[in-house]
Design a protein around this motif. Structure first.
Motif, PDB file in Angstrom:
ATOM      1  N   THR A 129       0.837  -1.207   0.000  1.00  0.00           N
ATOM      2  CA  THR A 129       0.000   0.000   0.000  1.00  0.00           C
ATOM      3  C   THR A 129       0.871   1.256   0.000  1.00  0.00           C
ATOM      4  OG1 THR A 129      -1.681  -1.201   1.254  1.00  0.00           O
ATOM      5  CG2 THR A 129      -1.846   1.198   1.217  1.00  0.00           C
ATOM      6  N   LEU A 130       1.943   1.235   0.791  1.00  0.00           N
ATOM      7  CA  LEU A 130       2.839   2.388   0.834  1.00  0.00           C
ATOM      8  C   LEU A 130       3.494   2.639  -0.516  1.00  0.00           C
ATOM      9  CD1 LEU A 130       4.712   2.076   4.254  1.00  0.00           C
ATOM     10  CD2 LEU A 130       3.156   3.895   3.550  1.00  0.00           C
ATOM     11  N   LEU A 131       3.922   1.550  -1.159  1.00  0.00           N
ATOM     12  CA  LEU A 131       4.598   1.706  -2.444  1.00  0.00           C
ATOM     13  C   LEU A 131       3.653   2.178  -3.544  1.00  0.00           C
ATOM     14  CD1 LEU A 131       6.884  -1.470  -2.401  1.00  0.00           C
ATOM     15  CD2 LEU A 131       7.541   0.889  -1.931  1.00  0.00           C
ATOM     16  N   SER A 132       2.356   1.923  -3.370  1.00  0.00           N
ATOM     17  CA  SER A 132       1.385   2.337  -4.380  1.00  0.00           C
ATOM     18  C   SER A 132       0.900   3.772  -4.199  1.00  0.00           C
ATOM     19  CB  SER A 132       0.181   1.385  -4.358  1.00  0.00           C
ATOM     20  OG  SER A 132      -0.478   1.455  -3.099  1.00  0.00           O
ATOM     21  N   GLY A 155      12.227   7.227  -3.049  1.00  0.00           N
ATOM     22  CA  GLY A 155      13.329   7.812  -2.286  1.00  0.00           C
ATOM     23  C   GLY A 155      12.849   8.483  -1.022  1.00  0.00           C
ATOM     24  N   ALA A 156      11.689   9.136  -1.115  1.00  0.00           N
ATOM     25  CA  ALA A 156      11.128   9.782   0.073  1.00  0.00           C
ATOM     26  C   ALA A 156      10.700   8.739   1.098  1.00  0.00           C
ATOM     27  CB  ALA A 156       9.929  10.644  -0.314  1.00  0.00           C
ATOM     28  N   LEU A 157      10.255   7.573   0.612  1.00  0.00           N
ATOM     29  CA  LEU A 157       9.825   6.514   1.511  1.00  0.00           C
ATOM     30  C   LEU A 157      10.994   6.000   2.347  1.00  0.00           C
ATOM     31  CD1 LEU A 157       7.685   4.505   2.505  1.00  0.00           C
ATOM     32  CD2 LEU A 157       8.280   3.045   0.563  1.00  0.00           C
ATOM     33  N   PHE A 182      14.513  -0.002  -2.417  1.00  0.00           N
ATOM     34  CA  PHE A 182      13.141   0.469  -2.270  1.00  0.00           C
ATOM     35  C   PHE A 182      12.633   1.178  -3.526  1.00  0.00           C
ATOM     36  CE2 PHE A 182      13.698  -0.449   2.148  1.00  0.00           C
ATOM     37  CZ  PHE A 182      12.424  -0.585   2.670  1.00  0.00           C
ATOM     38  N   SER A 183      13.529   1.487  -4.443  1.00  0.00           N
ATOM     39  CA  SER A 183      13.110   2.229  -5.630  1.00  0.00           C
ATOM     40  C   SER A 183      12.410   1.351  -6.654  1.00  0.00           C
ATOM     41  CB  SER A 183      14.327   2.902  -6.283  1.00  0.00           C
ATOM     42  OG  SER A 183      15.250   1.920  -6.744  1.00  0.00           O
ATOM     43  N   THR A 184      12.489   0.035  -6.505  1.00  0.00           N
ATOM     44  CA  THR A 184      11.818  -0.879  -7.421  1.00  0.00           C
ATOM     45  C   THR A 184      10.880  -1.786  -6.642  1.00  0.00           C
ATOM     46  OG1 THR A 184      13.511  -2.599  -7.251  1.00  0.00           O
ATOM     47  CG2 THR A 184      13.889  -0.851  -8.869  1.00  0.00           C
TER      48      THR A 184
END
Length: 445
Positions: free
Chosen positions: A231-234, A240-242, A409-411
Motif C-alpha cells: 500500500t505504501l509503495l502504491s 526515495g522519500a519513503l 526500495f526504488s523498485t
C-alpha cells in the motif's frame, strides 16, 4: 512535502512506542543506578574486613604480626587453640575473608634466622573485582609481615641503623603522563577508574545498536507480512522519500538513544567520581588534571560517534530487513549484524590497538562499530584526530549503505526479495535467495 512529513510521522509513531521508549529510558536509569551501586560497594570494601588469626605460638612476635594485619584494614580475631579445619569452616560460615595460622615455634625460628611458614586460607565467595579486594589486602599484609621480620634482622645485625633506609634506599614519586600533561598519582588507581569507563561504554553501546537494528528490521518485516508495504509503495510518494522517511525516523530514534546513552554515562561517572568512597582524593585530582574525564567536547565527539555507529547499523538493518519474509525471520537475518558488532567489541576490549600488527589494526578500523567502542579511549588519550576520522568514515559508509537501501526500495523487488530455507524434494537442504522469480541455490554437503 506535506506527504513526506505525514509518512515521517507515521514511521515515528510506529517506532516510538512504549516498547522502544522504555529500553531507552532504562539506559539512563541503569547507568545512574550502576554508578551508585559501585560507589556503595566500594564504600563497603573500605570497611575493615574480618580475618581470624590462629596463634599457636602465643609469642610477642605473633602478636606483632596480628597487629600488622589490623593496620592493613582487617578486623582481627585471635584464636589460640582448636583444629584449623574446624576454625576455617566456622570463619567461612561467619563471612570471614581469611584465616592466618601462625605455627608453634614461630618466634624461636625467627630468632634462629630460619625461614618460617605461615598458612593462609583465603575464603572466596565472589570472583568479581570488588569481591577479590580482600585477597589483595591480605597479600599486602603478608608483605608487611616480611618487612617486619626483615627489620628485626637488620636491627640485630646492625644496631643503630634505620631499617627503613635499607629497605627503601630509593623512594619513588609516581607520576602519570597523558599526552603532554603529567600529574602525581598512583597509576593503578587512575587506570582502574579509566577502565571502569572504557569497559562499560561498549557493553551498553552494543545493546543500543542491536536494539535499534532489530527495531527497524522488524518494522520493514511487519509491513511486508501485513501487506501494508504494498500500500505504501502504491501511494503517490517517491520511493526515495519513503526510504528517507524510514531512515530519518530511525535516525531520530537513534539520536534519542544516543542522547539517553550520554546522559546515563554522565550520571554514571558523576556517581563514580563524586565520592571519596569510590576514588581517593589524590587520584581524583590527578584524573581531573590529566583530562581523563569527558568535557563538553568529549561528550559531543563521543555522542556523534555513537550516533553514526547506530545509523550505520540501521542502514544495514534496512537492507537485511528487505529480505525478511515475516517477523520470525528477522532474528536470523539480523544475526550477521550482531556478529559484526560483537567482534570489534571483544577485540577492542583485549587488544591494544597501538601495538597490534598493521593488518589487524586496519581490519579493526575497517569495521565501523570499532570506532564508537574506541572513541572514549582516544578521547582520554587526547587523540581527537582518530575520533573525527572514525566519525567521517562511519558517515561515508552510511551514505553508501543508505544509497543501496534506497535503490532496493526504488523498485518492486522489495516485495519479492526473501531469504528462506528450501528443500524442493532434495535430501540436502540449502539457502535460497529469491528475487523476481529468479532463484540462486547453495547446497549443503
Amino acid at each position: 512535502m506535506r506527504r513526506f512529513f505525514v509518512l515521517l510521522k507515521k514511521e515515528l509513531k510506529e517506532m516510538l512506542t512504549w516498547q522502544t521508549l522504555i529500553p531507552i529510558l532504562m539506559v539512563m536509569v541503569i547507568y545512574g543506578f550502576l554508578g551508585r551501586v559501585i560507589n556503595q560497594e566500594q564504600k563497603k570494601q573500605a570497611v575493615p574486613q574480618p580475618i581470624t588469626v590462629v596463634d599457636l605460638d602465643r609469642s610477642q612476635t605473633s602478636d606483632m604480626l596480628a597487629g600488622i594485619l589490623a593496620k592493613a584494614d582487617f578486623k582481627v580475631t585471635t584464636i589460640t587453640e582448636g583444629a584449623v579445619d574446624d576454625i576455617v569452616r566456622k570463619v567461612a560460615s561467619e563471612n570471614g575473608v581469611a584465616v592466618v595460622v601462625i605455627p608453634r615455634g614461630f618466634e624461636a625460628g625467627i630468632n634462629e634466622r630460619k625461614p618460617q611458614t605461615v598458612q593462609t586460607y583465603t575464603i572466596l565467595r565472589s570472583f568479581s573485582i570488588l569481591g577479590m579486594k580482600g585477597t589483595f589486602n591480605l597479600d599486602a599484609a603478608l608483605s608487611a609481615m616480611n618487612e617486619y621480620v626483615g627489620d628485626t634482622y637488620i636491627k640485630a645485625g646492625a644496631p643503630g641503623l634505620d631499617p627503613a633506609i635499607v629497605r627503601h634506599a630509593i623512594n619513588a614519586q609516581t607520576f602519570v603522563t597523558v599526552g603532554a600533561v603529567s600529574a602525581e598519582g598512583d597509576p593503578q588507581s587512575i587506570v582502574n577508574v579509566v577502565m571502569q569507563q572504557t569497559m562499560v561504554i561498549p557493553i551498553v553501546l552494543t545493546l543500543v545498536i542491536i536494539l535499534a537494528a532489530q527495531m527497524i528490521a522488524a518494522s520493514i518485516a511487519g509491513e511486508k507480512e501485513n501487506k501494508t508495504l504494498e500500500t505504501l509503495l502504491s501511494t503517490p510518494i517517491a520511493r526515495g522519500a519513503l526510504v528517507t522517511a524510514k531512515m530519518m525516523a530511525a535516525g531520530i530514534v537513534a539520536l534519542i538513544s544516543a542522547a539517553a546513552y550520554m546522559v546515563g554515562m554522565k550520571s554514571y561517572m558523576g556517581s563514580l567520581l563524586g565520592s571519596s568512597g569510590g576514588t581517593s582524593g589524590t587520584a581524583s585530582q590527578a584524573i581531573q588534571k590529566l583530562g581523563l574525564v569527558l568535557d563538553l567536547r568529549g561528550y559531543v565527539l563521543l555522542g556523534l560517534s555513537v550516533f553514526m555507529g547506530i545509523m550505520v547499523a540501521l542502514s544495514i538493518a534496512v537492507i537485511l530487513g528487505a529480505f525478511a519474509e515475516d517477523l520470525k525471520s528477522v532474528q536470523i537475518l539480523i544475526m550477521p549484524l550482531i556478529m559484526i558488532v560483537l567482534l570489534p567489541y571483544l577485540m577492542t576490549m583485549f587488544i591494544d590497538i597501538n601495538t597490534t600488527s598493521p593488518i589487524l589494526k586496519w581490519l579493526i578500523y575497517a569495521i565501523p562499530f570499532s570506532h564508537p567502542f574506541m572513541a572514549a579511549q582516544f578521547i582520554f588519550a587526547h587523540n581527537f584526530t582518530m575520533v573525527v576520522a572514525g566519525i567521517i568514515y562511519q558517515f561515508a559508509l552510511f551514505l553508501v549503505l543508505a544509497t543501496v537501501a534506497a535503490r532496493i526500495f526504488s523498485t518492486d523487488r522489495i516485495l519479492t526479495m526473501k531469504l528462506n530455507t528450501a528443500r524442493r524434494g532434495l535430501r540436502a537442504g540449502g539457502w535460497t535467495l529469491e528475487r523476481e522469480g529468479i532463484s540462486w541455490r547453495i547446497r549443503r554437503k
